[in-house]
Design a protein around this motif. Structure first.
Motif, mmCIF file in Angstrom:
data_model
loop_
_atom_site.group_PDB
_atom_site.id
_atom_site.type_symbol
_atom_site.label_atom_id
_atom_site.label_comp_id
_atom_site.label_asym_id
_atom_site.label_seq_id
_atom_site.Cartn_x
_atom_site.Cartn_y
_atom_site.Cartn_z
ATOM 1 N N CYS A 31 0.861 -1.298 -0.183
ATOM 2 C CA CYS A 31 -0.039 -0.195 0.028
ATOM 3 C C CYS A 31 0.645 1.291 -0.027
ATOM 4 N N ASN A 32 0.121 2.215 -0.271
ATOM 5 C CA ASN A 32 0.652 3.626 0.105
ATOM 6 C C ASN A 32 0.168 4.281 1.102
ATOM 7 N N LEU A 33 0.554 4.767 1.950
ATOM 8 C CA LEU A 33 0.018 5.717 3.030
ATOM 9 C C LEU A 33 0.933 7.098 3.483
ATOM 10 N N PHE A 34 0.149 8.016 3.925
ATOM 11 C CA PHE A 34 0.496 9.303 4.278
ATOM 12 C C PHE A 34 0.468 9.260 5.796
ATOM 13 N N TRP A 35 1.646 9.068 6.635
ATOM 14 C CA TRP A 35 1.583 9.424 8.016
ATOM 15 C C TRP A 35 1.549 10.614 8.536
ATOM 16 N N VAL A 36 0.630 10.736 9.312
ATOM 17 C CA VAL A 36 0.613 11.977 10.326
ATOM 18 C C VAL A 36 0.403 11.803 11.538
ATOM 19 N N GLY A 37 0.923 10.659 12.071
ATOM 20 C CA GLY A 37 0.678 10.578 13.677
ATOM 21 C C GLY A 37 1.886 11.074 14.459
ATOM 22 N N GLN A 38 1.481 11.381 15.310
ATOM 23 C CA GLN A 38 2.547 12.102 16.357
ATOM 24 C C GLN A 38 3.722 11.552 16.645
ATOM 25 N N THR A 39 3.810 10.057 16.678
ATOM 26 C CA THR A 39 4.993 9.383 16.614
ATOM 27 C C THR A 39 5.172 8.541 15.501
ATOM 28 N N LEU B 285 9.274 -0.154 1.900
ATOM 29 C CA LEU B 285 9.866 -0.393 0.606
ATOM 30 C C LEU B 285 10.549 0.846 0.053
ATOM 31 N N LEU B 286 9.561 2.145 0.315
ATOM 32 C CA LEU B 286 10.145 3.521 -0.225
ATOM 33 C C LEU B 286 9.512 4.392 0.674
ATOM 34 N N VAL B 287 10.190 5.388 0.837
ATOM 35 C CA VAL B 287 9.699 6.496 1.669
ATOM 36 C C VAL B 287 10.005 7.948 1.162
ATOM 37 N N LEU B 288 8.836 8.661 0.988
ATOM 38 C CA LEU B 288 9.030 10.096 0.395
ATOM 39 C C LEU B 288 8.814 11.219 1.544
ATOM 40 N N ASP B 289 9.858 11.791 1.621
ATOM 41 C CA ASP B 289 9.707 12.925 2.539
ATOM 42 C C ASP B 289 9.038 14.125 2.019
ATOM 43 N N ALA B 290 7.779 14.212 2.353
ATOM 44 C CA ALA B 290 6.734 15.399 1.744
ATOM 45 C C ALA B 290 7.302 16.708 1.787
ATOM 46 N N ALA C 203 4.747 6.586 2.270
ATOM 47 C CA ALA C 203 5.353 5.657 2.392
ATOM 48 C C ALA C 203 4.740 4.693 1.420
ATOM 49 N N GLU C 204 5.790 3.802 0.685
ATOM 50 C CA GLU C 204 5.165 2.427 0.030
ATOM 51 C C GLU C 204 5.568 1.480 1.151
ATOM 52 N N CYS C 205 4.644 0.461 1.383
ATOM 53 C CA CYS C 205 5.156 -0.366 2.550
ATOM 54 C C CYS C 205 4.056 -1.538 2.392
ATOM 55 N N ILE C 206 4.581 -2.729 3.154
ATOM 56 C CA ILE C 206 3.612 -4.071 3.338
ATOM 57 C C ILE C 206 2.955 -4.060 4.885
ATOM 58 N N LEU C 207 1.867 -4.045 4.747
ATOM 59 C CA LEU C 207 0.898 -4.171 5.983
ATOM 60 C C LEU C 207 0.603 -5.741 6.094
ATOM 61 N N GLU C 208 0.660 -6.152 7.349
ATOM 62 C CA GLU C 208 0.277 -7.567 7.588
ATOM 63 C C GLU C 208 -0.840 -7.211 8.636
ATOM 64 N N ALA C 209 -2.033 -7.706 8.178
ATOM 65 C CA ALA C 209 -3.128 -7.859 9.263
ATOM 66 C C ALA C 209 -3.391 -8.962 10.220
ATOM 67 N N SER C 210 -4.154 -8.839 11.203
ATOM 68 C CA SER C 210 -4.178 -10.221 12.061
ATOM 69 C C SER C 210 -5.365 -11.167 11.621
ATOM 70 N N LYS C 211 -5.965 -10.849 10.423
ATOM 71 C CA LYS C 211 -7.181 -11.592 9.830
ATOM 72 C C LYS C 211 -7.118 -11.166 8.340
ATOM 73 N N PRO C 212 -7.745 -12.143 7.586
ATOM 74 C CA PRO C 212 -7.850 -11.975 6.170
ATOM 75 C C PRO C 212 -9.044 -10.669 6.063
ATOM 76 N N LEU C 213 -8.668 -9.763 4.978
ATOM 77 C CA LEU C 213 -9.494 -8.621 4.736
ATOM 78 C C LEU C 213 -9.991 -8.743 3.396
ATOM 79 N N ALA C 214 -11.125 -8.321 3.307
ATOM 80 C CA ALA C 214 -11.693 -8.325 1.991
ATOM 81 C C ALA C 214 -11.619 -6.827 1.376
ATOM 82 N N PHE C 215 -11.094 -6.759 -0.027
ATOM 83 C CA PHE C 215 -10.827 -5.400 -0.559
ATOM 84 C C PHE C 215 -10.881 -5.368 -2.056
ATOM 85 N N ASP C 216 -10.954 -4.322 -2.680
ATOM 86 C CA ASP C 216 -10.665 -4.174 -3.861
ATOM 87 C C ASP C 216 -9.095 -3.086 -4.162
#
Length: 466
Positions: free
Chosen positions: A184-192, A217-222, A240-253
């Protein structure tokens, strides 16, 4: 009589809360925000409905703690809390309407296409199948079909239990992806910063799951548009382009196909910390849970008593027996009967009710209904590893367990084995993984005899020991 009750709405009265009064003499029957304590009270009670012989009242405006609306049940003599905290989502603040159905109602938003009565549908990720019986809307005639963008209510020919957040697709149509590992691609705005190994909450449509950062995988400093390929954390305002692992199967497109079911947010410390889109579903060849079990077994200190000596002393082998099905009462009754019969025959059998786990080992999970189930299954699997290592026949009732739950228990209980008994799954096209399928009409005694035969087949108990 329950029918003699009428509702007197307390409005937004934080001093007294919602009340209910009897219509015959208008005496107060419930006060103090319904619970009578004035500690956690509902300011309003705008809805009510009869179900069987019980009256249900929907409330809102919880004060002073917030946390979502509640539903109260009145059996003719006392009030009890039937649902709270927004029924799993604290953002649900008021129960504006209650309606009684003689079957299960499945509700959601139609993102693409249309659905009509008679359509065969499949739930994802569970894979359960049924056919649409009726379309339902509140307080107006049902349409001939629901179109994309509409809120839909469905009843089905075959009643199935599904968890919040599942996707529905018509049979024969392209199915959504189902996976636990997401690129996935994500934009991180967390305090930590986002770090590996920490658990975060992912919200994908109506689905909720614990996720961990598996790989960056890859990080872009905005701030200066520089990129890094070997960064170990995702910092505030990083893309960030990264790989997330969920605790259970997720259904998505994939977001490139259907945006609404391919985007998500991540919550950290009760605040939205990131938003993102799913680029790819990855194979579940290696998981964080598998790595955990591998590390656990490498450091496992074996007992001073070998398994062969325990088997010889006890007269049977060790096994983890999981009894599941949709009828919780039937599942629990069978687990209790099996434990009693095996114990009376001289076997070292122990039955653990899921309710005991919730009130004991899982007491700290009571505040998070979306995530509690997966952690309960994980803890149960760890406990099973210990009890089967002690040479016992460990029995548990786990209503509603799906294939992923069973695979998790199998992995956590390894290298010891598990036997799965399912009740009432024999006529379903989407029947789940089971070592033994029982018909719902079997009595507990008949079912126990079938389970004993299964235990003989797997050489847990022997003929001469029965």
């Amino acid at each position: 009589m329950v029918a003699a009750l009428l509702l007197a709405v307390g409005g937004l009265c934080v001093l007294g809360g919602a009340e209910a009064a009897r219509a015959d003499d208008w005496t107060q029957d419930a006060a103090g925000g319904m619970d009578g304590t004035y500690r956690r009270r509902a300011a309003m009670a705008p809805s009510m409905a009869m179900c069987g012989s019980d009256l249900f009242v929907g409330t809102g405006g919880e004060y002073p703690y917030g946390g979502g609306c509640s539903v109260w049940r009145y059996d003719g003599s006392s009030w009890t809390l039937a649902g709270e905290d927004g029924m799993g989502d604290p953002d649900n603040s008021i129960v504006w309407a209650l309606q009684t159905y003689d079957t299960r109602l499945y509700a959601g938003t139609l993102e693409t296409g249309r659905v009509r009565p008679g359509d065969e549908i499949i739930f994802y990720p569970s894979g359960k199948k049924s056919r649409v019986r009726t379309l339902e809307v509140f307080n107006r005639p049902a349409p001939d079909a629901f179109q994309a963008g509409q809120t839909a209510g469905l009843t089905l020919d075959t009643q199935v239990y599904v968890r919040p957040g599942e996707l529905i697709a018509r049979a024969g149509e392209p199915a959504p992806h189902v996976a636990t590992r997401l690129r996935c691609n994500l934009f991180w705005v967390g305090q930590t910063p986002m770090i590996r190994g920490k658990s975060y909450k992912l919200k994908l449509g109506a689905a909720r799951a614990q996720v961990r950062l598996a790989e960056i995988l890859l990080v872009l400093d905005a701030s200066d548009l520089t990129t890094e390929t070997n960064k170990q954390v995702v910092e505030r305002h990083d893309v960030a382009e990264c790989i997330l692992e969920a605790s259970k199967p997720l259904a998505f497109d994939l977001a490139s196909r259907i945006e609404a079911t391919g985007r998500f947010v991540i919550v950290d410390n009760y605040e939205i910390a990131a938003a993102g889109i799913i680029l790819e579903a990855l194979d579940d060849q290696r998981s964080i849970l598998q790595d955990h079990v591998r590390a656990r077994e490498m450091s496992w200190q074996p007992s001073a008593i070998p398994p062969e000596r325990r088997r010889a002393a006890f007269g049977h082998g060790a096994k983890f027996v999981v009894i599941t099905g949709e009828a919780a009462d039937q599942v629990g009754a069978l687990a209790c009967t099996l434990e009693r019969v095996l114990f009376e025959a001289g076997f070292k059998a122990y039955g653990l009710d899921a309710g005991n786990i919730r009130q004991g080992l899982d007491a700290d999970l009571a505040g998070d209904r979306f995530d509690a189930w997966d952690e309960q299954v994980r803890r149960l699997g760890e406990l099973a590893r210990i009890l089967t290592d002690s040479g016992q026949i460990f029995i548990t009732a786990l209503p509603g367990a799906d294939d992923h739950d069973i695979k998790t228990l199998e992995l956590l209980n390894s290298p010891n084995e598990i036997l799965v008994v399912r009740i009432g799954d024999e006529n379903r096209p989407d029947r789940r993984r089971a070592d033994l399928s029982l018909v719902a009409e079997d009595s507990p005694e008949q079912a126990v005899e079938k389970i004993k035969a299964l235990l003989r087949t797997h050489h847990v108990i022997t003929d001469y020991s029965i």
